[in-house]
Design a protein around this motif. Sequence first.
Motif, PDB file in Angstrom:
ATOM      1  N   LEU A   1       0.853  -1.233  -0.284  1.00 43.83           N
ATOM      2  CA  LEU A   1      -0.049  -0.103   0.191  1.00 43.83           C
ATOM      3  C   LEU A   1       0.994   1.230   0.190  1.00 43.83           C
ATOM      4  CD1 LEU A   1      -2.773  -0.775   2.753  1.00 43.83           C
ATOM      5  CD2 LEU A   1      -3.097  -0.465   0.277  1.00 43.83           C
ATOM      6  N   THR A   2       0.410   2.172  -0.804  1.00 47.95           N
ATOM      7  CA  THR A   2       1.117   3.423  -0.631  1.00 47.95           C
ATOM      8  C   THR A   2       0.418   4.285   0.670  1.00 47.95           C
ATOM      9  OG1 THR A   2      -0.680   4.482  -1.996  1.00 47.95           O
ATOM     10  CG2 THR A   2       1.361   3.928  -3.151  1.00 47.95           C
ATOM     11  N   ARG A   3       0.948   5.320   0.988  1.00 48.82           N
ATOM     12  CA  ARG A   3       0.448   5.876   2.144  1.00 48.82           C
ATOM     13  C   ARG A   3      -1.148   6.386   1.966  1.00 48.82           C
ATOM     14  NH1 ARG A   3       0.891  11.460   3.717  1.00 48.82           N
ATOM     15  NH2 ARG A   3      -0.414  11.800   5.577  1.00 48.82           N
TER      16      ARG A   3
ATOM     17  N   ASN B   1       6.165  18.430  13.810  1.00 47.07           N
ATOM     18  CA  ASN B   1       7.301  19.223  13.837  1.00 47.07           C
ATOM     19  C   ASN B   1       8.416  18.987  12.519  1.00 47.07           C
ATOM     20  OD1 ASN B   1       6.493  19.676  16.348  1.00 47.07           O
ATOM     21  ND2 ASN B   1       7.440  17.540  16.875  1.00 47.07           N
ATOM     22  N   ALA B   2       7.798  18.355  11.518  1.00 42.40           N
ATOM     23  CA  ALA B   2       8.769  17.639  10.638  1.00 42.40           C
ATOM     24  C   ALA B   2       8.964  18.658   9.434  1.00 42.40           C
ATOM     25  CB  ALA B   2       8.431  16.488   9.872  1.00 42.40           C
ATOM     26  N   GLY B   3       8.184  19.721   8.951  1.00 38.74           N
ATOM     27  CA  GLY B   3       8.199  20.512   7.963  1.00 38.74           C
ATOM     28  C   GLY B   3       8.643  19.907   6.714  1.00 38.74           C
ATOM     29  N   LYS B   4       9.667  20.506   5.933  1.00 37.78           N
ATOM     30  CA  LYS B   4      10.159  19.933   4.710  1.00 37.78           C
ATOM     31  C   LYS B   4      10.497  18.450   4.484  1.00 37.78           C
ATOM     32  CE  LYS B   4      13.068  22.229   2.511  1.00 37.78           C
ATOM     33  NZ  LYS B   4      13.853  23.661   2.606  1.00 37.78           N
ATOM     34  N   GLU B   5      11.318  18.095   5.883  1.00 34.01           N
ATOM     35  CA  GLU B   5      11.742  16.720   5.768  1.00 34.01           C
ATOM     36  C   GLU B   5      10.840  15.764   6.286  1.00 34.01           C
ATOM     37  OE1 GLU B   5      16.354  16.499   5.596  1.00 34.01           O
ATOM     38  OE2 GLU B   5      14.650  16.466   4.200  1.00 34.01           O
ATOM     39  N   ALA B   6       9.429  16.130   6.151  1.00 32.52           N
ATOM     40  CA  ALA B   6       8.701  15.355   7.009  1.00 32.52           C
ATOM     41  C   ALA B   6       8.845  13.850   6.688  1.00 32.52           C
ATOM     42  CB  ALA B   6       7.154  15.897   6.362  1.00 32.52           C
ATOM     43  N   GLY B   7       9.009  13.514   5.478  1.00 30.05           N
ATOM     44  CA  GLY B   7       8.925  11.858   5.056  1.00 30.05           C
ATOM     45  C   GLY B   7      10.112  11.296   5.524  1.00 30.05           C
ATOM     46  N   LYS B   8      11.481  11.960   5.667  1.00 36.12           N
ATOM     47  CA  LYS B   8      12.461  11.156   5.859  1.00 36.12           C
ATOM     48  C   LYS B   8      12.647  10.578   7.078  1.00 36.12           C
ATOM     49  CE  LYS B   8      17.206  11.847   4.015  1.00 36.12           C
ATOM     50  NZ  LYS B   8      18.318  12.618   3.686  1.00 36.12           N
ATOM     51  N   LEU B   9      13.143   9.440   7.164  1.00 34.02           N
ATOM     52  CA  LEU B   9      13.400   8.883   8.610  1.00 34.02           C
ATOM     53  C   LEU B   9      14.411   9.726   9.223  1.00 34.02           C
ATOM     54  CD1 LEU B   9      13.408   5.019   7.930  1.00 34.02           C
ATOM     55  CD2 LEU B   9      11.546   6.341   9.144  1.00 34.02           C
ATOM     56  N   ALA B  10      14.349   9.859  10.421  1.00 42.38           N
ATOM     57  CA  ALA B  10      15.279  10.784  11.370  1.00 42.38           C
ATOM     58  C   ALA B  10      16.661   9.843  11.389  1.00 42.38           C
ATOM     59  CB  ALA B  10      14.909  11.093  12.863  1.00 42.38           C
ATOM     60  N   MET B  11      16.595   8.704  11.433  1.00 41.96           N
ATOM     61  CA  MET B  11      18.016   7.720  11.399  1.00 41.96           C
ATOM     62  C   MET B  11      18.661   7.865  10.026  1.00 41.96           C
ATOM     63  SD  MET B  11      16.409   3.980  11.033  1.00 41.96           S
ATOM     64  CE  MET B  11      17.863   3.113  11.844  1.00 41.96           C
ATOM     65  N   LEU B  12      17.962   8.491   9.174  1.00 43.23           N
ATOM     66  CA  LEU B  12      18.666   8.675   7.606  1.00 43.23           C
ATOM     67  C   LEU B  12      19.022  10.103   7.201  1.00 43.23           C
ATOM     68  CD1 LEU B  12      16.606   5.977   5.782  1.00 43.23           C
ATOM     69  CD2 LEU B  12      18.823   5.827   6.822  1.00 43.23           C
ATOM     70  N   GLY B  13      18.651  10.921   8.808  1.00 43.80           N
ATOM     71  CA  GLY B  13      18.988  12.230   8.301  1.00 43.80           C
ATOM     72  C   GLY B  13      17.938  13.317   8.243  1.00 43.80           C
TER      73      GLY B  13
ATOM     74  N   LYS C   1      -2.232  14.747  25.620  1.00 43.71           N
ATOM     75  CA  LYS C   1      -2.737  13.841  24.361  1.00 43.71           C
ATOM     76  C   LYS C   1      -1.799  14.014  22.971  1.00 43.71           C
ATOM     77  CE  LYS C   1      -7.137  12.964  22.016  1.00 43.71           C
ATOM     78  NZ  LYS C   1      -8.341  13.427  22.062  1.00 43.71           N
ATOM     79  N   GLN C   2      -1.172  14.979  22.781  1.00 45.87           N
ATOM     80  CA  GLN C   2      -0.655  15.384  21.727  1.00 45.87           C
ATOM     81  C   GLN C   2       0.775  14.621  21.895  1.00 45.87           C
ATOM     82  OE1 GLN C   2      -2.386  17.552  23.434  1.00 45.87           O
ATOM     83  NE2 GLN C   2      -2.338  19.498  22.659  1.00 45.87           N
ATOM     84  N   ASP C   3       1.335  14.184  23.030  1.00 45.05           N
ATOM     85  CA  ASP C   3       2.507  13.322  23.003  1.00 45.05           C
ATOM     86  C   ASP C   3       1.996  11.970  22.404  1.00 45.05           C
ATOM     87  OD1 ASP C   3       3.667  15.554  24.285  1.00 45.05           O
ATOM     88  OD2 ASP C   3       4.132  14.236  26.224  1.00 45.05           O
ATOM     89  N   MET C   4       0.981  11.429  22.693  1.00 49.70           N
ATOM     90  CA  MET C   4       0.523  10.185  22.031  1.00 49.70           C
ATOM     91  C   MET C   4       0.547  10.359  20.422  1.00 49.70           C
ATOM     92  SD  MET C   4       0.508   8.624  24.746  1.00 49.70           S
ATOM     93  CE  MET C   4       1.452   9.696  25.528  1.00 49.70           C
ATOM     94  N   ASP C   5       0.160  11.424  19.990  1.00 47.25           N
ATOM     95  CA  ASP C   5       0.315  11.601  18.553  1.00 47.25           C
ATOM     96  C   ASP C   5       1.397  11.653  18.097  1.00 47.25           C
ATOM     97  OD1 ASP C   5      -2.628  12.107  18.117  1.00 47.25           O
ATOM     98  OD2 ASP C   5      -2.490  13.996  18.859  1.00 47.25           O
ATOM     99  N   ASP C   6       2.354  12.182  18.778  1.00 50.47           N
ATOM    100  CA  ASP C   6       3.780  12.055  18.301  1.00 50.47           C
ATOM    101  C   ASP C   6       4.473  10.635  17.985  1.00 50.47           C
ATOM    102  OD1 ASP C   6       4.192  14.746  18.392  1.00 50.47           O
ATOM    103  OD2 ASP C   6       5.135  15.044  20.169  1.00 50.47           O
ATOM    104  N   ILE C   7       3.951   9.742  19.249  1.00 53.00           N
ATOM    105  CA  ILE C   7       4.453   8.317  19.139  1.00 53.00           C
ATOM    106  C   ILE C   7       3.753   7.883  17.886  1.00 53.00           C
ATOM    107  CG2 ILE C   7       4.399   6.161  20.280  1.00 53.00           C
ATOM    108  CD1 ILE C   7       4.377   7.696  23.142  1.00 53.00           C
ATOM    109  N   ALA C   8       2.499   8.169  17.944  1.00 54.52           N
ATOM    110  CA  ALA C   8       1.872   7.253  16.787  1.00 54.52           C
ATOM    111  C   ALA C   8       2.270   7.788  15.444  1.00 54.52           C
ATOM    112  CB  ALA C   8       0.173   7.494  17.124  1.00 54.52           C
ATOM    113  N   ASN C   9       2.391   8.974  15.262  1.00 55.07           N
ATOM    114  CA  ASN C   9       2.893   9.467  14.108  1.00 55.07           C
ATOM    115  C   ASN C   9       4.498   9.101  13.696  1.00 55.07           C
ATOM    116  OD1 ASN C   9       0.714  10.991  13.750  1.00 55.07           O
ATOM    117  ND2 ASN C   9       1.432  12.889  14.498  1.00 55.07           N
ATOM    118  N   ALA C  10       5.190   8.941  14.891  1.00 54.07           N
ATOM    119  CA  ALA C  10       6.541   8.315  14.632  1.00 54.07           C
ATOM    120  C   ALA C  10       6.344   6.871  14.013  1.00 54.07           C
ATOM    121  CB  ALA C  10       7.441   8.328  15.830  1.00 54.07           C
ATOM    122  N   ILE C  11       5.461   5.971  14.622  1.00 59.87           N
ATOM    123  CA  ILE C  11       5.277   4.542  14.298  1.00 59.87           C
ATOM    124  C   ILE C  11       5.123   4.683  12.728  1.00 59.87           C
ATOM    125  CG2 ILE C  11       4.271   2.629  14.438  1.00 59.87           C
ATOM    126  CD1 ILE C  11       4.264   3.269  17.420  1.00 59.87           C
TER     127      ILE C  11
END
Length: 448
Positions: A6-8, A32-44, A427-437
């Motif tokens: 599936l695509t997103r 919080n991600a701005g332009k780099e939204a899609g790129k994994l943090a572990m990859l920069g 609750k927004q902290d939970m959004d951060d967790i879910a969004n990261a996953i």
Amino acid sequence: MDSKNLTRRAFLAASTGTIAAVATSRVPLYANAGKEAGKLAMLGGKPVRAKAWPAWPQWDRSAEEHVLSILRSGNWYRGQGNTVTEFEGEYAKLLGAKRCVCTVNGTNALLTALHVLDVGVGDEVIVSPYTFIATYNVVLNSSALPVFADTDPETFQINPDKIEERITERTRAILPVHILGLPANMDKIMAIAKKHNLVVIEDACQAWMAEWRGRKIGTIGNLGCFSFQNSKHLPIGEGGAVIGNDEELMDRVMSFHNCGRPYGSVKNTSGYPIIGTNRRMTEYQAAIGLSQIKRLEKDTQRRNENARYLTSRIKDIPGIIPHKLYEGVTRAAYHLYPFRYKKEQFNNAPRSKFLAALEAEGVPCSGGYGPQYRDGLIEEALTSKNFTRSFPKERLDKYRQELNFPDNEQLCEEAVWFTQNLLLGPKQDMDDIANAILKIYENRDKLA
Ligand SMILES: Cc1ncc(COP(=O)(O)O)c(C=O)c1O
């Protein structure tokens, strides 16, 4: 549908429930991600979460004056004050137990409970393999054999349907651990204990204020044991408690933990009527405990609300299997928030990669317990003078052969945990967790 392909956009469109709700909610996916939204943090890329998480332990100033006054009085031992007694009274009241005796820590609360319930040399105790190592240690230190019943991977608890097959003529107790602060199935455990005439000691060292059918965890078995160590929800640094409703038994707990001095129905003879030890809590520890007790209810509510919301946010992400609670659970404690990670849905990326990616996105996490019965301690016990004298060789050989718990081993490979402090914020902290996953899921092709 093959969610791997599936695509997103297609995934969000195809999903019902939570993920679909995420797509239409006002919470931006990568706030919080701005332009780099899609790129994994572990990859920069930019991490989903840059802010700190709630710290632990938390405290207010209410303990300061109390601790200081005890310090200045020089009356630090419980025999010279009433702070430990007051804390015991408050904790018992909070849990709806008749009695509470505080100890130096949770390990010694469990050792005390095992001793007063006469669990010792040559006995067997049924226990979950999926627990903090102290649960194994207390049984071994009591010269008894910890007989593991496999884990229920859905709930992370001892599988109640695997208990009876582990009972032998030597079995004396069941030691259910409400691991991660999620209650074990107490209906089934108590029924098995009754049928086989076994005592039940609840290891509630991670389960303050959790409930089974409206009753506080720790009050259902013969005795319940708690830890107040630094990371715990009622933190004192070190500390523990045994709670119970049987007055005579609790008299023995009090007496035993205080060098065997007489107490209540443990009547005086020449001064030391029963075998004892010293596991007493100090007065200044209890002062910290009294101040920490005040926040426990509010924190428990917050953890439960956030845990429910987090589950609703992640439950439809392919490869993420949230924990289940048994039907009898009326409240959990959430010392940890667990789920299972299925690598097949994440391009076969090992869990270690997923954990590293999540950490990089700013979400602290871990893989939890391993199969600790394979570590050295069990074999050390089995070959010890103590065990070889008190168990027949055939029993120890059979025990070795049975040290194999497939459900537990799989859980040890798939579990992902968040510590309780992550559940204490908004609750927004939970959004951060879910969004990261979700971000990691979307980038799964770059994980392996
Ligand atoms: C499940 C469990 N049992 C027992 C203990 C032992 O408690 P303590 O560290 O206070 O000795 C702990 C503490 O981490 C625990 O998590």
